[in-house]
Design a protein around this motif. Structure first.
Motif, PDB file in Angstrom:
ATOM      1  N   ALA A  90     -10.015 -13.593  -8.279  1.00 53.93           N
ATOM      2  CA  ALA A  90      -9.715 -13.420  -6.856  1.00 53.93           C
ATOM      3  C   ALA A  90      -9.151 -14.706  -6.274  1.00 53.93           C
ATOM      4  CB  ALA A  90     -10.977 -13.015  -6.089  1.00 53.93           C
ATOM      5  N   SER A 114       1.047 -11.345  -2.411  1.00 55.31           N
ATOM      6  CA  SER A 114       1.472 -10.101  -3.059  1.00 55.31           C
ATOM      7  C   SER A 114       1.732 -10.321  -4.549  1.00 55.31           C
ATOM      8  CB  SER A 114       2.733  -9.554  -2.378  1.00 55.31           C
ATOM      9  OG  SER A 114       2.466  -9.211  -1.031  1.00 55.31           O
ATOM     10  N   GLU A 126      -1.568 -10.535  -6.352  1.00 57.57           N
ATOM     11  CA  GLU A 126      -2.143  -9.198  -6.540  1.00 57.57           C
ATOM     12  C   GLU A 126      -1.504  -8.510  -7.744  1.00 57.57           C
ATOM     13  OE1 GLU A 126      -3.473  -5.787  -3.451  1.00 57.57           O
ATOM     14  OE2 GLU A 126      -1.294  -6.069  -3.606  1.00 57.57           O
ATOM     15  N   GLN A 127      -0.217  -8.664  -7.887  1.00 55.77           N
ATOM     16  CA  GLN A 127       0.490  -8.070  -9.030  1.00 55.77           C
ATOM     17  C   GLN A 127       0.053  -8.685 -10.355  1.00 55.77           C
ATOM     18  OE1 GLN A 127       4.604  -8.714  -8.040  1.00 55.77           O
ATOM     19  NE2 GLN A 127       4.543  -7.317  -6.274  1.00 55.77           N
ATOM     20  N   TYR A 179      -4.964 -10.441  -9.461  1.00 55.61           N
ATOM     21  CA  TYR A 179      -5.919 -11.072  -8.548  1.00 55.61           C
ATOM     22  C   TYR A 179      -6.260 -10.129  -7.401  1.00 55.61           C
ATOM     23  CZ  TYR A 179      -5.003 -15.586 -10.777  1.00 55.61           C
ATOM     24  OH  TYR A 179      -4.898 -16.616 -11.679  1.00 55.61           O
ATOM     25  N   THR A 180      -7.506 -10.122  -6.995  1.00 57.17           N
ATOM     26  CA  THR A 180      -7.902  -9.445  -5.764  1.00 57.17           C
ATOM     27  C   THR A 180      -7.806 -10.460  -4.630  1.00 57.17           C
ATOM     28  OG1 THR A 180      -9.420  -7.981  -6.939  1.00 57.17           O
ATOM     29  CG2 THR A 180      -9.741  -8.206  -4.563  1.00 57.17           C
ATOM     30  N   VAL A 181      -7.178 -10.052  -3.539  1.00 59.00           N
ATOM     31  CA  VAL A 181      -6.953 -10.955  -2.411  1.00 59.00           C
ATOM     32  C   VAL A 181      -7.993 -10.689  -1.329  1.00 59.00           C
ATOM     33  CG1 VAL A 181      -5.323 -11.731  -0.648  1.00 59.00           C
ATOM     34  CG2 VAL A 181      -4.482 -11.036  -2.924  1.00 59.00           C
ATOM     35  N   PRO A 205      -1.230  -8.154   1.199  1.00 63.13           N
ATOM     36  CA  PRO A 205      -2.004  -7.093   0.543  1.00 63.13           C
ATOM     37  C   PRO A 205      -3.084  -6.539   1.464  1.00 63.13           C
ATOM     38  CG  PRO A 205      -1.700  -8.954  -0.943  1.00 63.13           C
ATOM     39  CD  PRO A 205      -1.216  -9.401   0.419  1.00 63.13           C
ATOM     40  N   HIS A 232     -12.092  -6.302   1.942  1.00 65.98           N
ATOM     41  CA  HIS A 232     -11.323  -7.495   1.601  1.00 65.98           C
ATOM     42  C   HIS A 232     -11.178  -8.484   2.766  1.00 65.98           C
ATOM     43  CE1 HIS A 232     -10.059  -4.449  -1.341  1.00 65.98           C
ATOM     44  NE2 HIS A 232      -9.949  -5.468  -2.161  1.00 65.98           N
TER      45      HIS A 232
END
Length: 261
Positions: free
Chosen positions: A105, A153, A156-157, A160-162, A186, A192
């Motif tokens: 993350a 973004s 995330e791709q 990773y979790t944002v 995201p 989140h």
């Protein structure tokens, strides 16, 4: 800055203005004791008009047809942020390649890390007001800090979790989530996006409603870790956004407009 804190905010220009008289309060007495570090001459104090002009030049101040002030994408601020983002991307890319199987993350602060408050600061002459703050958040869409939406973004791709951890109050959740979405960040849903909730503070914050910025932010990161995430990087424009541990690498986004302890 906007909703970063609803209390003891130390502003760049306010500090300049009152620096000569700031002192410690005598317990129970309310008297101010002169600070021994107080300037002895006006020549030791940055002129407020010159300070504002320097800030505007650094951001590449531009004014649109409606009289709104915006930073320039070709200004020194944007260039400095781009350099930080380049380093962060290289680091995150390397961690993504080697840390397989982990829930990775990143954590982003909101004001002046994800969303730019520059126009608000110019409108209020760098003086925070909770009423104008709430009105601005409710009615304006703030632009992304240059490149931060793209970096988030991309992260995330990469798997990773944002997460977003902001000092804005819980009452501003819907406006904050909508603004982040509108400028390409995201998902900022309830899982989140973390905001301060002084009325009903979460049980994982031992300091409750009395948390300092560092306690609130580091405690929230610790909670994210307890959900099984490895926080690889933490991004913030204040050192209080980044202090207290529970993150891998920290990235300080430049912000000469105000200081938050």
């Amino acid at each position: 800055m906007l909703g970063k804190t609803l209390g003891n905010r130390s502003k760049t220009l306010v500090t300049l203005a009152v620096g000569v008289v700031v002192g410690g309060a005598v317990a129970g007495g309310g008297f101010a004791v002169a600070d021994t570090k107080a300037p002895r001459s006006d020549r030791q104090i940055t002129n407020m008009t010159l300070e504002v002009n320097d800030i505007k030049a650094y951001y590449g101040d531009t004014v649109d047809a409606q009289g709104e002030h915006w930073p320039s994408a070709t200004g020194n601020y944007a260039k400095q942020v781009a350099g930080i983002e380049k380093d962060a991307k290289q680091y995150l890319q390397g961690k993504a390649r080697h840390d397989h199987g982990k829930k990775k993350a990143i954590v982003l602060d909101v004001d002046d890390t994800s969303l730019s408050t520059y126009n608000y600061e110019l409108e209020t002459t760098f003086v925070y007001n909770p009423v104008s703050n709430a009105q601005y958040i409710a009615t304006k869409t703030m632009p992304a800090v240059f490149g931060m939406n793209t970096l988030a973004s991309w992260a995330e791709q990469q798997g990773y979790t944002v997460f977003y951890v902001t000092g804005r109050p819980e009452a501003q959740r819907s406006y904050t989530a909508a603004n982040l979405a509108a400028v390409g960040f995201p998902t900022a849903d309830a899982s989140h996006l973390y905001l301060k909730n002084k009325e009903n503070p979460p049980a994982y914050l031992a300091c409750g409603a009395a948390c300092t910025t560092i306690e609130y932010k580091s405690g929230t990161r610790a909670h994210i870790e307890s959900l099984g995430y490895q926080i690889v990087a933490d991004f913030g424009d204040q050192y209080s956004d980044l202090s207290g541990g529970h993150a891998g690498k920290t990235y300080k986004i430049p912000n000469p407009m105000y200081y938050l302890p």
